[in-house]
Design a protein around this motif. Structure first.
Motif, mmCIF file in Angstrom:
data_model
loop_
_atom_site.group_PDB
_atom_site.id
_atom_site.type_symbol
_atom_site.label_atom_id
_atom_site.label_comp_id
_atom_site.label_asym_id
_atom_site.label_seq_id
_atom_site.Cartn_x
_atom_site.Cartn_y
_atom_site.Cartn_z
ATOM 1 N N VAL A 227 0.587 -1.003 0.352
ATOM 2 C CA VAL A 227 0.323 0.584 0.144
ATOM 3 C C VAL A 227 0.708 1.917 0.569
ATOM 4 C CG1 VAL A 227 -1.779 1.638 1.721
ATOM 5 C CG2 VAL A 227 -2.369 -0.907 0.850
ATOM 6 N N MET A 228 1.868 1.467 0.699
ATOM 7 C CA MET A 228 2.647 2.346 0.412
ATOM 8 C C MET A 228 3.685 2.737 -0.564
ATOM 9 S SD MET A 228 2.922 4.506 3.805
ATOM 10 C CE MET A 228 3.545 6.489 4.393
ATOM 11 N N GLU A 229 4.044 1.867 -0.674
ATOM 12 C CA GLU A 229 4.783 2.128 -2.544
ATOM 13 C C GLU A 229 3.906 2.171 -3.387
ATOM 14 O OE1 GLU A 229 5.750 -1.727 -5.925
ATOM 15 O OE2 GLU A 229 5.960 -2.478 -3.671
ATOM 16 N N THR A 230 2.648 1.979 -3.222
ATOM 17 C CA THR A 230 1.546 1.962 -4.601
ATOM 18 C C THR A 230 1.654 3.212 -4.657
ATOM 19 O OG1 THR A 230 0.459 -0.074 -4.342
ATOM 20 C CG2 THR A 230 -1.116 1.828 -5.094
ATOM 21 N N GLN A 231 1.538 4.076 -2.913
ATOM 22 C CA GLN A 231 1.269 5.702 -2.475
ATOM 23 C C GLN A 231 2.113 6.489 -2.921
ATOM 24 O OE1 GLN A 231 -0.070 7.075 0.965
ATOM 25 N NE2 GLN A 231 -1.282 5.705 1.250
ATOM 26 N N LEU A 232 3.516 6.130 -2.498
ATOM 27 C CA LEU A 232 4.184 6.438 -3.397
ATOM 28 C C LEU A 232 5.143 6.742 -5.171
ATOM 29 C CD1 LEU A 232 7.610 7.279 -3.029
ATOM 30 C CD2 LEU A 232 8.728 4.724 -2.415
ATOM 31 N N LYS A 233 4.530 5.801 -5.236
ATOM 32 C CA LYS A 233 4.818 5.578 -6.634
ATOM 33 C C LYS A 233 4.015 6.559 -7.175
ATOM 34 C CE LYS A 233 7.476 1.238 -7.114
ATOM 35 N NZ LYS A 233 7.501 -0.390 -7.563
ATOM 36 N N GLU A 286 14.659 1.128 11.788
ATOM 37 C CA GLU A 286 14.870 1.539 12.873
ATOM 38 C C GLU A 286 15.567 2.918 13.064
ATOM 39 O OE1 GLU A 286 16.524 -2.275 10.169
ATOM 40 O OE2 GLU A 286 15.983 -0.911 9.928
ATOM 41 N N ILE A 287 15.190 3.757 11.445
ATOM 42 C CA ILE A 287 15.574 5.484 11.244
ATOM 43 C C ILE A 287 14.123 5.910 12.307
ATOM 44 C CG2 ILE A 287 15.277 7.366 9.484
ATOM 45 C CD1 ILE A 287 17.623 5.681 7.595
ATOM 46 N N LEU A 288 13.048 4.890 12.026
ATOM 47 C CA LEU A 288 11.922 6.147 12.544
ATOM 48 C C LEU A 288 11.554 5.360 14.094
ATOM 49 C CD1 LEU A 288 9.027 4.279 9.583
ATOM 50 C CD2 LEU A 288 10.107 7.165 9.814
ATOM 51 N N VAL A 289 12.550 3.946 14.289
ATOM 52 C CA VAL A 289 12.161 3.932 15.957
ATOM 53 C C VAL A 289 13.519 4.763 16.303
ATOM 54 C CG1 VAL A 289 13.022 1.853 17.559
ATOM 55 C CG2 VAL A 289 12.049 1.478 15.622
ATOM 56 N N ASN A 290 14.545 5.091 15.663
ATOM 57 C CA ASN A 290 15.548 6.185 16.553
ATOM 58 C C ASN A 290 15.864 7.614 16.523
ATOM 59 O OD1 ASN A 290 17.568 3.858 17.179
ATOM 60 N ND2 ASN A 290 18.247 3.522 15.176
ATOM 61 N N ALA A 291 14.334 7.918 15.533
ATOM 62 C CA ALA A 291 14.307 9.434 15.508
ATOM 63 C C ALA A 291 12.448 9.248 16.659
ATOM 64 C CB ALA A 291 13.528 9.637 14.430
ATOM 65 N N GLY A 292 11.877 8.112 16.815
ATOM 66 C CA GLY A 292 11.307 8.492 18.177
ATOM 67 C C GLY A 292 9.832 7.884 17.762
ATOM 68 N N PRO A 293 8.467 7.111 16.578
ATOM 69 C CA PRO A 293 8.075 7.001 16.141
ATOM 70 C C PRO A 293 7.719 5.338 15.704
ATOM 71 C CG PRO A 293 8.410 8.685 13.958
ATOM 72 C CD PRO A 293 9.289 8.994 15.158
ATOM 73 N N SER A 294 7.698 4.683 16.455
ATOM 74 C CA SER A 294 7.822 3.566 16.478
ATOM 75 C C SER A 294 6.245 2.631 15.917
ATOM 76 C CB SER A 294 7.934 2.638 17.685
ATOM 77 O OG SER A 294 6.836 3.330 18.808
ATOM 78 N N ASN A 295 5.406 3.262 15.877
ATOM 79 C CA ASN A 295 4.569 2.742 15.354
ATOM 80 C C ASN A 295 3.343 2.982 13.724
ATOM 81 O OD1 ASN A 295 3.535 5.031 16.366
ATOM 82 N ND2 ASN A 295 1.714 4.185 17.059
ATOM 83 N N THR A 296 5.129 3.696 12.662
ATOM 84 C CA THR A 296 4.635 4.024 11.308
ATOM 85 C C THR A 296 5.201 3.685 10.618
ATOM 86 O OG1 THR A 296 6.040 5.820 11.571
ATOM 87 C CG2 THR A 296 4.062 6.302 13.028
ATOM 88 N N ILE A 297 4.788 4.005 9.201
ATOM 89 C CA ILE A 297 5.238 3.222 7.931
ATOM 90 C C ILE A 297 5.673 4.568 7.147
ATOM 91 C CG2 ILE A 297 3.733 2.273 6.667
ATOM 92 C CD1 ILE A 297 5.575 0.010 5.944
ATOM 93 N N ALA A 298 7.214 4.615 6.521
ATOM 94 C CA ALA A 298 7.035 5.673 5.835
ATOM 95 C C ALA A 298 7.851 6.160 5.026
ATOM 96 C CB ALA A 298 8.083 6.381 6.462
ATOM 97 N N TYR A 299 7.332 6.015 3.841
ATOM 98 C CA TYR A 299 8.152 5.761 2.241
ATOM 99 C C TYR A 299 8.958 7.517 2.331
ATOM 100 C CZ TYR A 299 5.015 9.469 -0.689
ATOM 101 O OH TYR A 299 4.535 10.903 -0.982
ATOM 102 N N ALA A 300 10.490 7.419 1.507
ATOM 103 C CA ALA A 300 10.893 9.112 0.823
ATOM 104 C C ALA A 300 11.886 8.891 0.183
ATOM 105 C CB ALA A 300 12.423 8.789 1.983
ATOM 106 N N PHE A 301 12.036 9.865 -0.459
ATOM 107 C CA PHE A 301 12.810 9.869 -1.861
ATOM 108 C C PHE A 301 13.652 11.807 -1.976
ATOM 109 C CE2 PHE A 301 8.817 13.221 -2.324
ATOM 110 C CZ PHE A 301 9.157 14.268 -2.520
ATOM 111 N N GLY A 302 14.060 11.433 -2.898
ATOM 112 C CA GLY A 302 15.359 12.411 -3.239
ATOM 113 C C GLY A 302 15.262 12.920 -4.642
#
Length: 443
Positions: A227-233, A286-302
């Motif tokens: 679902v997250m991949e579909t949103q991202l794309k 691991e990035i989300l957990v270390n930054a605080g949110p531990s119950n989310t899924i995220a996408y990123a792009f650059g």
């Protein structure tokens, strides 16, 4: 210690002395370096030059009527169309401090200690702990830690690189993160979960996340990833159609980035060839957990603004982005953001090409000599009139076994004709600086 010629200008002397500090044991080590109005302790990693420091705070991406600013505004406007409870979902941060820590630039993004991107030959280090950001993703964790979920990070980034019409030590990026809780990801399917049953959101550090499965991270369910991949794309395809037209052809290519999994690159078929536009993926948990949110899924792009602007407006040389010539800038004044603008050369100034050959000292070979260090010295002496530097020839003498390199340096001013005489003077300054900094013998 070899004396430097008096004809070198002050900023050139500083560049050479900076290099001497790194390559000559006879040079006195710097104790502090001033960057962006602040003094930092210098050490053996310090390699930022006055020339590079001079680009700080230029903010071309915010400059009115600048092509980079036009593309930035189009991207921001597109992401502002995504709204939740009547408000834009994405917040924008376009004036973040380019001086970051190695923790921000590498550690927070799971970039290993032996990763090539950490090399002194690739980055502009202030000292071992601080550098000019190499990507806008360096700010990702601090913004997540502040409680943000969806945001764009826009600004200048700095990388030591080759010299040609498409590479410059400073360029501009748009990076983004979108993170969702279960309720937003599966609004109509409450039985679906973001995480596999063995993942404990209350004690996330007890779970060892892996990326051995090419489809997903081990902590995520396949449904959440897809679902997250579909949103991202869908979001990114919509963006490139906004920029390049609704009929633009595109394709996805599997990729690897330390901070996302799975990861992709988006390419578009533009002017009869495939062109890479951006990299993206699902943020490592691991990035989300270390930054605080531990119950989310995220996408990123650059993505790089220069690449898009040069393609959209047919700008042939990346150095033009830094031109103050009115003939260049007026072509983008008072234009509708969606206007089709084709850059028209104000005039064409001839190139001057000089070769530079030298014998390497015994402790260096044609395979261990760092090209980026050479490019940086040439850039420091020649400035922006150096259009291109190409490695022309490698040679090992059959009898003496001495190693030699030959580079072609192409000089061209964007706003006037250079004379061969002034090019020869600059070239001679480069020869002297190269011989002194690298302990080579000019051929």
């Amino acid at each position: 210690m070899t004396w430097l010629p008096l004809k070198l200008k002050t900023y050139q002397l500083k560049t050479v002395y900076s290099l001497l500090n790194r390559y000559s044991t006879a040079a006195k080590a710097l104790t502090t370096v001033n960057v962006n109005g602040k003094a930092f302790e210098a050490d053996d990693y310090t390699n930022i030059t006055p020339k590079i420091a001079s680009y700080l705070n230029s903010n071309l991406h915010l400059k009115k009527n600048h092509p980079l600013s036009l593309v930035r505004q189009r991207i921001v406007n597109y992401f502002y169309t995504f709204r939740y409870a009547g408000n834009p979902e994405f917040s924008v941060y376009d004036n973040l401090n380019p001086v970051v820590s190695t923790k921000q630039n590498f550690d927070d993004l799971l970039i290993s200690l032996d990763h090539v991107s950490r090399a002194k030959s690739d980055c502009y280090y202030i000292n071992r702990g601080m550098l000019l950001r190499a990507h806008m993703t360096a700010h990702q964790s601090e913004l997540l830690r502040s409680g943000l979920n969806n945001f764009l990070m826009i600004g200048d980034v700095y990388r030591r690189d080759e010299i040609d019409s498409t590479h410059f030590p400073v360029f501009h990026q748009v990076d983004a993160v979108r993170s969702l809780h279960k309720e937003r990801l599966f609004p109509n399917q409450p039985d679906l979960e973001i995480f596999e049953p063995q993942y404990d959101t209350k004690n996330p550090f007890t779970f060892k996340n892996t990326i051995s499965d090419p489809m997903k991270q081990s902590c995520h369910t396949l449904e959440a990833t897809k679902v997250m991949e579909t949103q991202l794309k869908n979001h990114l395809i919509g963006m490139v159609k906004t920029l390049f037209g609704k009929d633009i052809k595109h394709r996805w290519v599997d990729a690897y980035f330390p901070f996302t999994h799975p990861s992709w690159e988006l390419e578009i078929f533009y002017e009869n060839k495939w062109m890479e536009v951006l990299g993206c993926g699902i943020v490592r948990n691991e990035i989300l957990v270390n930054a605080g949110p531990s119950n989310t899924i995220a996408y990123a792009f650059g993505l790089g603004l220069e690449r898009l602007a040069m393609a959209l407006y047919k700008i042939p040389d990346i150095r033009l982005m830094w031109s103050n010539d009115s003939g260049f800038l007026t072509q983008f004044e008072n234009k509708d953001l969606d206007a089709k603008i084709t850059y028209k050369p104000v005039s064409s100034y001839p190139q001057c090409t000089n070769d530079l050959s030298f014998w390497l000292p015994e402790n260096l070979s044609i395979d261990t000599f760092m090209n980026n260090d050479f490019y940086e010295l040439v850039r420091g002496i020649g400035g922006d009139i150096v259009e291109q530097v190409k490695l022309k020839d490698k040679f090992v003498h059959p009898k003496t076994k001495k190693h030699s390199l030959c580079y072609s340096i192409v000089y061209r001013h964007l706003e006037r004709t250079l004379t061969q005489e002034e090019v020869n003077r600059i070239h001679k300054d480069i020869e002297v600086a190269v011989a002194t900094a690298f302990n080579v013998v000019i051929r």
